[in-house]
Write a protein that holds these residues in place. Structure first.
Motif, PDB file in Angstrom:
ATOM      1  N   GLY A   1       0.650  -1.356   0.124  1.00 31.63           N
ATOM      2  CA  GLY A   1       0.339  -0.176   0.298  1.00 31.63           C
ATOM      3  C   GLY A   1       1.047   1.146   0.415  1.00 31.63           C
ATOM      4  N   VAL A   2       1.890   1.072   0.521  1.00 28.01           N
ATOM      5  CA  VAL A   2       2.457   2.527   0.933  1.00 28.01           C
ATOM      6  C   VAL A   2       2.839   3.141  -0.696  1.00 28.01           C
ATOM      7  CG1 VAL A   2       4.224   3.468   1.777  1.00 28.01           C
ATOM      8  CG2 VAL A   2       3.524   2.169   3.251  1.00 28.01           C
ATOM      9  N   PRO A   3       4.230   2.345  -1.468  1.00 25.25           N
ATOM     10  CA  PRO A   3       4.074   2.294  -2.648  1.00 25.25           C
ATOM     11  C   PRO A   3       2.967   2.897  -3.003  1.00 25.25           C
ATOM     12  CG  PRO A   3       5.257   0.682  -2.329  1.00 25.25           C
ATOM     13  CD  PRO A   3       4.070   0.689  -1.220  1.00 25.25           C
ATOM     14  N   LEU A   4       2.279   2.244  -3.067  1.00 26.39           N
ATOM     15  CA  LEU A   4       0.646   2.845  -4.095  1.00 26.39           C
ATOM     16  C   LEU A   4       0.286   4.400  -3.338  1.00 26.39           C
ATOM     17  CD1 LEU A   4      -1.306   2.315  -6.163  1.00 26.39           C
ATOM     18  CD2 LEU A   4      -2.894   1.251  -4.462  1.00 26.39           C
ATOM     19  N   VAL A   5       0.226   3.975  -2.265  1.00 26.64           N
ATOM     20  CA  VAL A   5      -0.175   5.955  -2.048  1.00 26.64           C
ATOM     21  C   VAL A   5       1.535   6.914  -2.196  1.00 26.64           C
ATOM     22  CG1 VAL A   5       0.403   7.148   0.343  1.00 26.64           C
ATOM     23  CG2 VAL A   5      -1.166   5.067   0.383  1.00 26.64           C
ATOM     24  N   LEU A   6       1.897   7.067  -2.567  1.00 30.60           N
ATOM     25  CA  LEU A   6       3.784   8.051  -3.413  1.00 30.60           C
ATOM     26  C   LEU A   6       2.933   7.979  -4.058  1.00 30.60           C
ATOM     27  CD1 LEU A   6       6.176   6.198  -1.654  1.00 30.60           C
ATOM     28  CD2 LEU A   6       4.833   8.027  -0.477  1.00 30.60           C
ATOM     29  N   ILE A   7       3.171   6.634  -5.451  1.00 30.94           N
ATOM     30  CA  ILE A   7       2.987   6.158  -7.006  1.00 30.94           C
ATOM     31  C   ILE A   7       1.077   8.204  -6.838  1.00 30.94           C
ATOM     32  CG2 ILE A   7       1.260   6.027  -8.721  1.00 30.94           C
ATOM     33  CD1 ILE A   7       3.365   3.694  -7.445  1.00 30.94           C
ATOM     34  N   MET A   8       0.599   7.601  -5.909  1.00 27.59           N
ATOM     35  CA  MET A   8      -1.266   8.355  -6.124  1.00 27.59           C
ATOM     36  C   MET A   8      -1.566   9.901  -5.753  1.00 27.59           C
ATOM     37  SD  MET A   8      -3.741   6.213  -7.697  1.00 27.59           S
ATOM     38  CE  MET A   8      -4.768   6.836  -7.514  1.00 27.59           C
ATOM     39  N   VAL A   9      -0.055   9.861  -4.829  1.00 24.77           N
ATOM     40  CA  VAL A   9      -0.419  11.171  -4.392  1.00 24.77           C
ATOM     41  C   VAL A   9       0.852  12.143  -5.197  1.00 24.77           C
ATOM     42  CG1 VAL A   9       0.859  12.822  -2.323  1.00 24.77           C
ATOM     43  CG2 VAL A   9      -0.159  10.382  -1.863  1.00 24.77           C
ATOM     44  N   THR A  10       1.348  11.566  -5.662  1.00 20.68           N
ATOM     45  CA  THR A  10       2.364  11.733  -6.672  1.00 20.68           C
ATOM     46  C   THR A  10       2.040  12.946  -7.761  1.00 20.68           C
ATOM     47  OG1 THR A  10       4.779  11.271  -5.851  1.00 20.68           O
ATOM     48  CG2 THR A  10       5.246  12.236  -7.999  1.00 20.68           C
ATOM     49  N   THR A  11       1.086  11.384  -8.693  1.00 25.19           N
ATOM     50  CA  THR A  11       0.460  12.258  -9.573  1.00 25.19           C
ATOM     51  C   THR A  11      -1.113  13.048  -9.769  1.00 25.19           C
ATOM     52  OG1 THR A  11       0.725   9.749 -10.451  1.00 25.19           O
ATOM     53  CG2 THR A  11      -0.958  10.475 -11.838  1.00 25.19           C
ATOM     54  N   LEU A  12      -1.623  13.114  -8.346  1.00 25.89           N
ATOM     55  CA  LEU A  12      -2.549  13.308  -8.316  1.00 25.89           C
ATOM     56  C   LEU A  12      -2.503  14.992  -7.403  1.00 25.89           C
ATOM     57  CD1 LEU A  12      -5.325  11.315  -5.862  1.00 25.89           C
ATOM     58  CD2 LEU A  12      -5.338  12.426  -8.552  1.00 25.89           C
ATOM     59  N   SER A  13      -1.426  14.699  -7.211  1.00 30.84           N
ATOM     60  CA  SER A  13      -0.945  16.218  -7.080  1.00 30.84           C
ATOM     61  C   SER A  13      -0.276  17.116  -8.601  1.00 30.84           C
ATOM     62  CB  SER A  13      -0.257  16.317  -5.662  1.00 30.84           C
ATOM     63  OG  SER A  13       0.567  15.675  -5.030  1.00 30.84           O
ATOM     64  N   ILE A  14       0.215  16.117  -8.996  1.00 32.67           N
ATOM     65  CA  ILE A  14       1.201  16.942 -10.552  1.00 32.67           C
ATOM     66  C   ILE A  14      -0.255  17.376 -11.354  1.00 32.67           C
ATOM     67  CG2 ILE A  14       2.394  16.510 -12.313  1.00 32.67           C
ATOM     68  CD1 ILE A  14       4.024  14.747 -11.013  1.00 32.67           C
ATOM     69  N   LEU A  15      -1.486  16.186 -11.436  1.00 30.93           N
ATOM     70  CA  LEU A  15      -2.361  16.548 -11.933  1.00 30.93           C
ATOM     71  C   LEU A  15      -3.249  17.990 -11.397  1.00 30.93           C
ATOM     72  CD1 LEU A  15      -3.865  12.622 -13.205  1.00 30.93           C
ATOM     73  CD2 LEU A  15      -2.488  15.024 -14.077  1.00 30.93           C
TER      74      LEU A  15
END
Length: 610
Positions: A589-603
């Motif tokens: 879950g932690v890697p997925l959280v980091l992927i989603m936080v980074t991607t959603l923030s950029i978007l």
């Protein structure tokens, strides 16, 4: 900035300590959960919160056992049990099984996309409840182990639920609070493109990486797999009649095979030597509709089962040295006549000292000490057979699915899902409209109907419920309440707001999302939404930033609950079925959280020009 109150400081220290204990896995989750509840209850009794009584602390600590979230999870487990024991989801499992047989990776991708798009329009929990038993059944049929598919499937459901304002109750809560604070109302698909683009980035991780990080918790790995031999007779109503072998081979279980094959078409009356594991034989008999035991005894067992409303059982029994069956054939043993049970197959183990392989059986093959019989019947026939003929039961009893109630169980489940997702038709002064029913009420009503109609029996409820999940849910609810009521959540929010004034707008947005994500994984979605939304508004006003992207950062953060099982009720639902540990959620879950936080923030930064 003031220091946190003693209660808030203690709540934060306890939360971190509980997380570390859960992640280590020692002591067990049940022990840590019960200790946490006891610690909160005793601590608040002797040192109560301001303006509260000592007994209020006890009520807070034990409130989780009567919380709607726990009632919902237990009711959903019972309804899921009803689908399994009636075989209601077998048709859907067979369709998906064909896709998985074409290609495992293709099957996984199709399943993830199905879960993601369904949860956009139907609440997360009902979607997972519908899909979870199907994937458990697929694992039993030889597809990817359930422990490797359920966490990715749950993550896909959570991502899909984040994509619309109606996807989860948390989304509605954030949007409602934001609207009360003065923000314009958001439409259902207001921010869907942002989430779908983030989902496209995360999908390769869910599809290809996450299953590799998860263990194979299939129970059969630690057990000796026995292969049973039997003779299959082709009946006029069999799926085999008039077909070539090549026409039916794709429908066979991976653990089943014909030891003899016809040269032409299968004809009624023919008998063929077959073999398979326990699951393989059951699946092949059901799909092919052939006979492996005298038809009269099978019909008798089914008729008595329906009259008495008892489950048909299938057990494995070993022939001991004292058994009267030693030296006899199945035909001469009189098992069916004496006990009213059917022997579906015989496993003859390898004779290790002589180097012999496991031998097939025939009508004249005599039973020996150590042979294992696969026996089907009712309890009042199996028990006398075992005791009178000196047999030893090798593994737990399995119930044959009550397929006569499959359609009823499916209707009950879909009715409960429809009530929670679409609503109950109601005629009022304004005409016909739909009234949304809370998932706790619809699930509880569905479980009651499952009991009343006999889809689930009262004496089988213990098999549906998981004690580990129950105490973990109760402990997580207590932790969430103490974090909120002690002021720990508010203090953390104020600290965050003070530090954010020195960051650029993009950094502010990412920090808010990370803060809410941490809060939702350790406390609850409702706590994160209640605390995070006003903070986002205050920060936007203070720093002169647009309100909508910061509110969306809160909404997205509340849904990034992949890193712990206590973060959301769907995480709890899959824990028992996948036999997961706390560390499995953290690792994936932690890697997925980091992927989603980074991607959603950029978007968000790109979309709103921040």
């Amino acid at each position: 900035m003031e220091l946190p109150t003693p209660h808030a400081l203690a709540a934060m220290i306890m939360t971190v300590g509980v997380f570390v204990a859960f992640a280590r896995g020692k002591p067990s989750i049940e022990i840590v959960s019960l200790f946490t509840i006891a610690l909160i209850g005793v601590g608040l009794y002797f040192y109560p919160l301001p303006d509260s009584l000592p007994t209020d602390g006890l009520a807070l600590a034990f409130a989780g056992f009567g919380h709607p979230a726990l009632i919902t999870i237990c009711a959903l487990m019972i309804m899921g049990r009803g689908l399994v024991v009636t075989g209601a989801l077998e048709p859907a499992a067979l369709v998906l099984e064909r896709v998985w047989k074409l290609n495992v990776q293709l099957g996984m991708l199709v399943s993830l996309l199905l879960a993601l798009f369904l949860s956009m329009i139907v609440n997360d929990t009902p979607v997972l409840v519908l899909l979870m038993p199907i994937f458990v059944a697929l694992a039993q049929r030889g597809a990817m182990p359930a422990s490797k598919t359920l966490i990715p499937l749950n993550a896909a459901v959570l991502i899909g639920g984040m994509a619309t304002t109606i996807g989860t109750s948390t989304n509605l809560l954030v949007v409602g609070i934001a609207q009360d604070l003065g923000m314009p109302q958001m439409s259902v698909f207001h921010y869907t493109p942002i989430v779908l683009m983030a989902a496209a980035v995360a999908l390769p991780y869910l599809w290809l990486v996450m299953p590799r990080l998860l263990p194979d918790n299939t129970p059969e790995q630690t057990q000796a797999v026995r292969r049973f031999f039997s003779h299959l007779r082709v009946t006029p109503s069999s799926e085999l009649a008039g077909r070539h072998f090549d026409e039916i081979v794709d429908r066979l279980h991976d653990d089943f095979r014909f030891e003899e094959r016809p040269k032409g078409k299968f004809e009624p009356g023919q008998r063929f030597l077959i073999s398979g594991t326990h699951d393989g034989l059951e699946s092949a008999i059901r799909v092919l509709r052939g006979q492996v035991a005298p038809s009269w005894v099978i019909d008798q067992i089914v008729e008595q089962s329906q009259q008495r409303r008892e489950d048909i059982q299938v057990v494995e029994m070993v022939v001991t040295a004292d058994s009267r069956l030693v030296g006899r054939t199945l035909a001469s043993s009189g098992i069916a006549d004496r006990y009213g049970v059917a022997v579906l197959g015989v496993h003859k183990p390898r004779r290790a000292l002589l180097g012999e392989e496991a031998a097939p059986i025939g009508p004249d093959i005599r039973l020996e000490e150590g042979d294992v019989l696969l026996v089907m019947g009712l309890a009042d026939g199996i028990d006398p057979f075992r005791s009178t003929d000196s047999l030893l039961q090798l593994e737990g009893v399995r119930e044959v699915p009550r397929r006569s109630k499959a359609l009823l169980a499916a209707a009950i489940m879909f009715g409960a899902v429809a009530l929670a997702s679409v609503g109950l038709p109601w005629i009022g002064s304004g005409g016909l409209y739909l009234v949304k029913v809370p998932i706790a009420i619809s699930a509880l009503a569905g479980a009651i109907v499952m009991f009343v109609t006999g889809c689930v029996k009262f004496d089988r409820v213990g098999r549906a419920l998981s004690a580990k999940v129950i105490v973990l849910v109760a402990a997580s609810i207590a932790i969430g309440r103490i974090v909120l009521e002690s002021g720990a959540a508010g203090w953390l929010g104020e600290t965050l707001a003070l530090g954010l004034q020195y960051l650029p707008p993009a950094g502010v947005l990412m920090a808010i999302m990370l803060f809410v994500t941490v809060l939702t994984n350790f406390a609850s979605n409702a706590t994160a939404a209640t605390v995070g939304t006003p903070i986002a508004f205050a920060i936007a006003t203070e720093l002169g930033l647009p309100t909508e992207p910061l509110v969306l950062a809160v909404l997205f953060g509340c849904n990034l609950c992949y890193a712990t099982p206590i973060a959301y009720q769907t995480n709890m639902l899959i824990m028992a079925e996948g036999n997961y540990s706390f560390a499995d959620y953290v690792k994936t879950g932690v890697p997925l959280v980091l992927i989603m936080v980074t991607t959603l923030s950029i978007l968000l930064v790109t979309t709103y020009g921040m």
